[in-house]
Scaffold this motif. Structure first.
Motif, PDB file in Angstrom:
ATOM      1  N   ALA A   1     -70.225  30.097  12.908  1.00 45.97           N
ATOM      2  CA  ALA A   1     -70.721  31.133  13.818  1.00 45.97           C
ATOM      3  C   ALA A   1     -70.678  30.664  15.269  1.00 45.97           C
ATOM      4  CB  ALA A   1     -72.144  31.516  13.428  1.00 45.97           C
ATOM      5  N   ARG A   2     -71.000  29.404  15.499  1.00 45.47           N
ATOM      6  CA  ARG A   2     -71.055  28.874  16.861  1.00 45.47           C
ATOM      7  C   ARG A   2     -69.671  28.785  17.489  1.00 45.47           C
ATOM      8  NH1 ARG A   2     -74.139  25.209  15.502  1.00 45.47           N
ATOM      9  NH2 ARG A   2     -72.725  23.442  15.269  1.00 45.47           N
ATOM     10  N   HIS A   3     -68.651  28.487  16.688  1.00 46.93           N
ATOM     11  CA  HIS A   3     -67.298  28.305  17.213  1.00 46.93           C
ATOM     12  C   HIS A   3     -66.345  29.385  16.696  1.00 46.93           C
ATOM     13  CE1 HIS A   3     -68.496  24.416  18.820  1.00 46.93           C
ATOM     14  NE2 HIS A   3     -68.974  24.091  17.638  1.00 46.93           N
ATOM     15  N   ARG A   4     -66.893  30.517  16.354  1.00 49.31           N
ATOM     16  CA  ARG A   4     -66.089  31.571  15.729  1.00 49.31           C
ATOM     17  C   ARG A   4     -64.872  31.971  16.570  1.00 49.31           C
ATOM     18  NH1 ARG A   4     -67.277  35.121  11.609  1.00 49.31           N
ATOM     19  NH2 ARG A   4     -65.933  36.959  11.521  1.00 49.31           N
ATOM     20  N   ALA A   5     -65.052  32.098  17.864  1.00 43.52           N
ATOM     21  CA  ALA A   5     -63.942  32.543  18.717  1.00 43.52           C
ATOM     22  C   ALA A   5     -62.773  31.569  18.674  1.00 43.52           C
ATOM     23  CB  ALA A   5     -64.425  32.718  20.147  1.00 43.52           C
ATOM     24  N   GLU A   6     -63.069  30.280  18.509  1.00 45.10           N
ATOM     25  CA  GLU A   6     -61.997  29.289  18.455  1.00 45.10           C
ATOM     26  C   GLU A   6     -61.412  29.167  17.048  1.00 45.10           C
ATOM     27  OE1 GLU A   6     -63.782  25.697  20.678  1.00 45.10           O
ATOM     28  OE2 GLU A   6     -65.348  27.218  20.461  1.00 45.10           O
ATOM     29  N   LEU A   7     -62.258  29.326  16.041  1.00 40.49           N
ATOM     30  CA  LEU A   7     -61.797  29.180  14.662  1.00 40.49           C
ATOM     31  C   LEU A   7     -61.092  30.433  14.157  1.00 40.49           C
ATOM     32  CD1 LEU A   7     -64.920  27.393  13.115  1.00 40.49           C
ATOM     33  CD2 LEU A   7     -62.849  26.363  14.071  1.00 40.49           C
ATOM     34  N   ILE A   8     -61.513  31.590  14.666  1.00 42.88           N
ATOM     35  CA  ILE A   8     -60.906  32.866  14.259  1.00 42.88           C
ATOM     36  C   ILE A   8     -60.524  33.613  15.527  1.00 42.88           C
ATOM     37  CG2 ILE A   8     -61.158  34.882  12.746  1.00 42.88           C
ATOM     38  CD1 ILE A   8     -63.642  33.514  11.553  1.00 42.88           C
ATOM     39  N   PRO A   9     -59.514  33.152  16.226  1.00 40.80           N
ATOM     40  CA  PRO A   9     -59.139  33.783  17.498  1.00 40.80           C
ATOM     41  C   PRO A   9     -58.518  35.151  17.284  1.00 40.80           C
ATOM     42  CG  PRO A   9     -57.499  32.160  16.874  1.00 40.80           C
ATOM     43  CD  PRO A   9     -58.611  32.040  15.872  1.00 40.80           C
ATOM     44  N   ASP A  10     -58.575  35.970  18.319  1.00 35.70           N
ATOM     45  CA  ASP A  10     -57.846  37.235  18.266  1.00 35.70           C
ATOM     46  C   ASP A  10     -56.363  36.933  18.056  1.00 35.70           C
ATOM     47  OD1 ASP A  10     -60.184  38.630  18.745  1.00 35.70           O
ATOM     48  OD2 ASP A  10     -59.886  38.673  20.914  1.00 35.70           O
ATOM     49  N   ALA A  11     -55.719  37.797  17.302  1.00 37.49           N
ATOM     50  CA  ALA A  11     -54.305  37.573  16.996  1.00 37.49           C
ATOM     51  C   ALA A  11     -53.496  37.473  18.291  1.00 37.49           C
ATOM     52  CB  ALA A  11     -53.777  38.700  16.128  1.00 37.49           C
ATOM     53  N   LEU A  12     -52.734  36.407  18.397  1.00 32.84           N
ATOM     54  CA  LEU A  12     -51.930  36.178  19.596  1.00 32.84           C
ATOM     55  C   LEU A  12     -50.511  36.679  19.386  1.00 32.84           C
ATOM     56  CD1 LEU A  12     -53.073  32.518  20.423  1.00 32.84           C
ATOM     57  CD2 LEU A  12     -53.907  34.653  21.453  1.00 32.84           C
ATOM     58  N   ALA A  13     -49.902  37.094  20.462  1.00 33.30           N
ATOM     59  CA  ALA A  13     -48.503  37.497  20.391  1.00 33.30           C
ATOM     60  C   ALA A  13     -47.644  36.286  20.043  1.00 33.30           C
ATOM     61  CB  ALA A  13     -48.069  38.083  21.726  1.00 33.30           C
ATOM     62  N   ALA A  14     -46.601  36.523  19.264  1.00 30.82           N
ATOM     63  CA  ALA A  14     -45.675  35.446  18.933  1.00 30.82           C
ATOM     64  C   ALA A  14     -45.052  34.898  20.207  1.00 30.82           C
ATOM     65  CB  ALA A  14     -44.597  35.953  17.980  1.00 30.82           C
ATOM     66  N   SER A  15     -44.964  33.597  20.315  1.00 30.29           N
ATOM     67  CA  SER A  15     -44.395  32.968  21.503  1.00 30.29           C
ATOM     68  C   SER A  15     -42.886  33.204  21.540  1.00 30.29           C
ATOM     69  CB  SER A  15     -44.685  31.470  21.475  1.00 30.29           C
ATOM     70  OG  SER A  15     -43.943  30.860  20.421  1.00 30.29           O
ATOM     71  N   PRO A  16     -42.258  33.043  22.714  1.00 30.04           N
ATOM     72  CA  PRO A  16     -40.797  33.158  22.778  1.00 30.04           C
ATOM     73  C   PRO A  16     -40.092  32.216  21.810  1.00 30.04           C
ATOM     74  CG  PRO A  16     -41.727  33.194  24.987  1.00 30.04           C
ATOM     75  CD  PRO A  16     -42.854  32.874  24.055  1.00 30.04           C
ATOM     76  N   GLN A  17     -40.648  31.021  21.601  1.00 30.35           N
ATOM     77  CA  GLN A  17     -40.033  30.073  20.684  1.00 30.35           C
ATOM     78  C   GLN A  17     -40.063  30.595  19.251  1.00 30.35           C
ATOM     79  OE1 GLN A  17     -42.286  29.235  23.067  1.00 30.35           O
ATOM     80  NE2 GLN A  17     -40.758  28.310  24.441  1.00 30.35           N
ATOM     81  N   VAL A  18     -41.200  31.191  18.848  1.00 32.08           N
ATOM     82  CA  VAL A  18     -41.306  31.755  17.500  1.00 32.08           C
ATOM     83  C   VAL A  18     -40.339  32.928  17.347  1.00 32.08           C
ATOM     84  CG1 VAL A  18     -42.831  33.027  15.923  1.00 32.08           C
ATOM     85  CG2 VAL A  18     -43.666  30.982  17.112  1.00 32.08           C
TER      86      VAL A  18
END
Length: 667
Positions: free
Chosen positions: A444-461
């Motif tokens: 609960a304390r680190h939720r934002a880091e452990l379950i981040p909002d879905a990020l856009a795929a990087s150019p490399q991906v």
């Protein structure tokens, strides 16, 4: 030693018991429900008997039928595993009455610890420290509310008859007590057939530390050290380790001796776990409960002690003395266990169901162990726990174990349903966990880091995805050329040059951020991948059996690629990326925004309807409660409005995606 045993369970624990039994030359009898007819434990056992339909009450909880099958097969003993009937004193007594050994403690010990309230009263008399709370038999809601106020908020409501997070609610304020009490009682009744609860002070930064105890029929009792099970979601363990980080030898011995005293107080025999709450602020520890069975997380204890606890269970059940004394037990190294579940961390760890289309695991060794009851192609059903596997690793010390766990999680490949693998990887790598700063509030304390909002795929991906699609195009062209009447025709050439055509391919992918256009320009020996304003020099070095070796602007790396339906799954950079390929000309469907949907998030049963037709509601107000996999899920109003119609009532089952309520929202 026994010649034949029946295993009254399913999944990974049934497979685990079969493994040890086979090493000891013991034949095994498995049992199964109709839903488990093709399950792994059924195939591993020497023989398997059908119990009944999928629902546990019609199959795995049929104690009389289990005993009858044991009689018919000549099984001398029944191993209950964990869950189901493992802590049912009536079943243990029935086995004894039938002349069949119950591989577990006496029925009297199970009864003594079966009620959390009675157990705490017994422990209090044995001078085992307890968390302040109310453990009485009077369950009048008004009395419970007064006791909660006396203890002081926040308080924890817990089902008296069970564990595993079922029927457990944290109440921060007095105004929420009545509704949380009702919810806890419903969950307790559904899971354990008993809605009795207890109320305790909720410690704000506790650790969950448990002691593995073992006792024989000759009065000997030892502890096989501790496990830290503090990392939990929904009050259920998800990461466990042994030994507990930061535990001093003096504290370890004090907790171990206390646990053995608790076991001796109830005449315990066999494997058991005494669970304590450890206050990180004061160092004080309090008795929480005793699990009168083998625990899910027992492998970490096996890894650091070099002992097979199932073998210990079998030997003790046969009347043999404990294999080792307390003075001969030693801790060697450090072990971690990660529970890999079919669940969605972004949706409050909502269980997922579906088919394991792809299941590839890291290689096992003396340092990497996988306990699982499923294989590729199996279904994760709504009837049972959605665990896919337990991944257990060992290292010479905790940092070594952490490195090995990170590597093993990065090697998992699961496609077909949502899992918590990325969440586990993020947790193991997080500085707080890595440093040993663990407690039950870590997620609960680190939720934002452990379950981040879905990020856009990087150019490399995206570049790797484009190379995967280009490799697929080339493979199909080669197949056409091979089967063509004129294989040498230039029209069967997969190279980039075409008369009067552009020397590039335009690809379109969709991820959580929307549509992503990729231009792949053919160049001698490679490509220039153009994504928005960025251009990447790329080369496809090798493409074999779903694996790519690529060069991205001088950086060589390997990626696993899995095509599933219209999805492209990329496993690279230690992460799992999901992209959809689409044709913008043909794709005319707009994505629907499901935010605020009043549809069932998964199959379940309606257990409470909190509003009536015609009633005005506010945004966020609870409307209806579903029970799925013995956990409750509340559906709330996405906006203020008026309840137009209730489509389902209490007791009715609903499928995933079913609309539950018609709500006219205000404009």
């Amino acid at each position: 030693m026994f010649d034949k045993i029946l295993i009254a369970n399913r999944g990974e624990i049934a497979c685990r018991v079969i493994h040890t039994a086979r090493q000891l030359g013991i034949r095994t009898v498995a049992v199964y429900s109709e839903a488990d007819a093709a399950a792994r434990h059924v195939k591993l056992a020497d023989e398997a008997w059908l119990l009944g339909p999928a629902a546990p009450k019609a199959s795995y909880l049929l104690g009389d039928k289990l005993i009858d099958i044991a009689r018919q097969t000549g099984a001398q003993a029944i191993h209950p595993g964990y869950g189901f009937l493992s802590e049912n004193e009536d079943f243990a007594a029935a086995c004894e009455a039938a002349g069949i050994v119950f591989i577990g403690p006496p029925a009297s010990s199970i009864a003594a610890m079966g009620s959390k309230s009675a157990a705490k009263q017994l422990m209090e008399r044995a001078q085992v420290p307890l968390v302040p709370g109310y453990h009485g038999d009077d369950q009048d809601p008004a009395l419970l509310a007064r006791e909660a106020a006396r203890i002081g908020f926040p308080v924890l409501i817990k089902a008296s008859a069970g564990g595993g997070g079922k029927g457990m609610k944290i109440v921060e304020h007095a105004d929420d007590f009545a509704s949380q009490l009702a919810s806890a009682q419903r969950e307790a009744l559904a899971s354990f057939g008993d809605d009795k609860v207890l109320v305790e002070k909720y410690l704000t930064k506790p650790r969950h530390v448990e002691i593995q105890v073992f006792a024989d029929q000759h009065g000997q009792c030892v502890y096989l050290f501790e496990r830290d099970c503090s990392v939990q979601r929904r009050h259920q363990k998800v990461l466990e380790e042994a030994p507990a980080p930061g535990m001093s030898e003096a504290q370890r011995q004090q907790m171990g001796d206390t646990a053995c005293n608790a076991a001796k107080a109830i005449g315990y025999v066999g494997a058991g776990t005494v669970e304590f709450i450890l206050d990180t602020l004061t160092g004080a520890f309090y008795f929480m409960e005793m699990n009168t069975r083998l625990q899910v997380e027992h492998p970490v204890t096996e890894m650091i002690t070099g002992q097979d606890l199932v073998e210990w269970q079998l030997r003790v059940a046969c009347g043999e003395p404990l294999p080792l004394s307390q003075s001969t037990l030693r801790i060697h190294g450090h072990a971690l266990e990660a529970r890999i579940y079919a669940e969605d961390p972004t949706k409050d760890f909502l269980p997922a169901i579906g088919k394991l289309q792809v299941l590839r695991t890291p290689a096992t060794s003396a340092q990497v162990r996988i306990d699982s009851g499923v294989v590729e192609g199996d279904e994760i059903s709504p009837y049972y726990d959605p665990m896919i596997a337990k991944l257990i690793v060992w290292g010479e010390d905790r940092p070594a174990a952490l490195r090995r766990m990170r590597q093993a999680l990065a090697e998992y490949r699961i496609v077909g349903l949502t899992t918590n693998v990325d969440f586990l990887a993020a947790t193991v790598a997080h500085p707080a966990f890595a440093s040993g700063d663990v407690d039950t509030g870590l997620i609960a304390r680190h939720r934002a880091e452990l379950i981040p909002d879905a990020l856009a795929a990087s150019p490399q991906v995206l570049a790797i995805a484009a190379l995967a699609e280009l490799a697929n195009i080339a493979q199909m062209a080669e197949q056409r050329r091979t089967h063509s009447d004129d294989p040498t025709s230039p029209w069967n050439d997969a190279a980039g040059w075409r008369l009067n055509e552009a020397t590039h391919v335009e690809l379109h992918f969709r991820d959580t951020s929307g549509d992503r256009a990729v231009l792949a320009h053919y160049r001698n020996g490679g490509f220039i991948i153009e994504i928005a304003e960025e251009k990447i020099m790329c080369e496809l070095l090798q493409a074999t059996d779903g694996q790519l070796r690529v060069n991205l602007a001088g950086r060589q790396l390997t990626a696993d690629i899995i095509h599933h339906e219209n999805e492209l799954h990329l496993f690279v950079f230690g992460q799992h990326h999901i992209l959809q390929r689409f044709d913008p000309v043909l794709d005319g469907l707009d994505e629907q925004d499901d935010a605020g949907s009043l549809r069932a998030p998964m199959p379940g049963t309606v257990v409470a309807v909190l509003v009536a037709a015609g009633q005005p509601v506010e945004k966020g107000q609870p409307l209806i409660v579903l029970e799925a996999m013995k956990m409750e899920h509340t559906i709330a109003a996405p906006a203020a409005g008026l309840v137009a119609e209730l489509l389902y009532q209490v007791g009715e089952r609903v499928n995933e995606g079913t609309e539950l309520i018609l709500l006219n929202t205000e404009t």
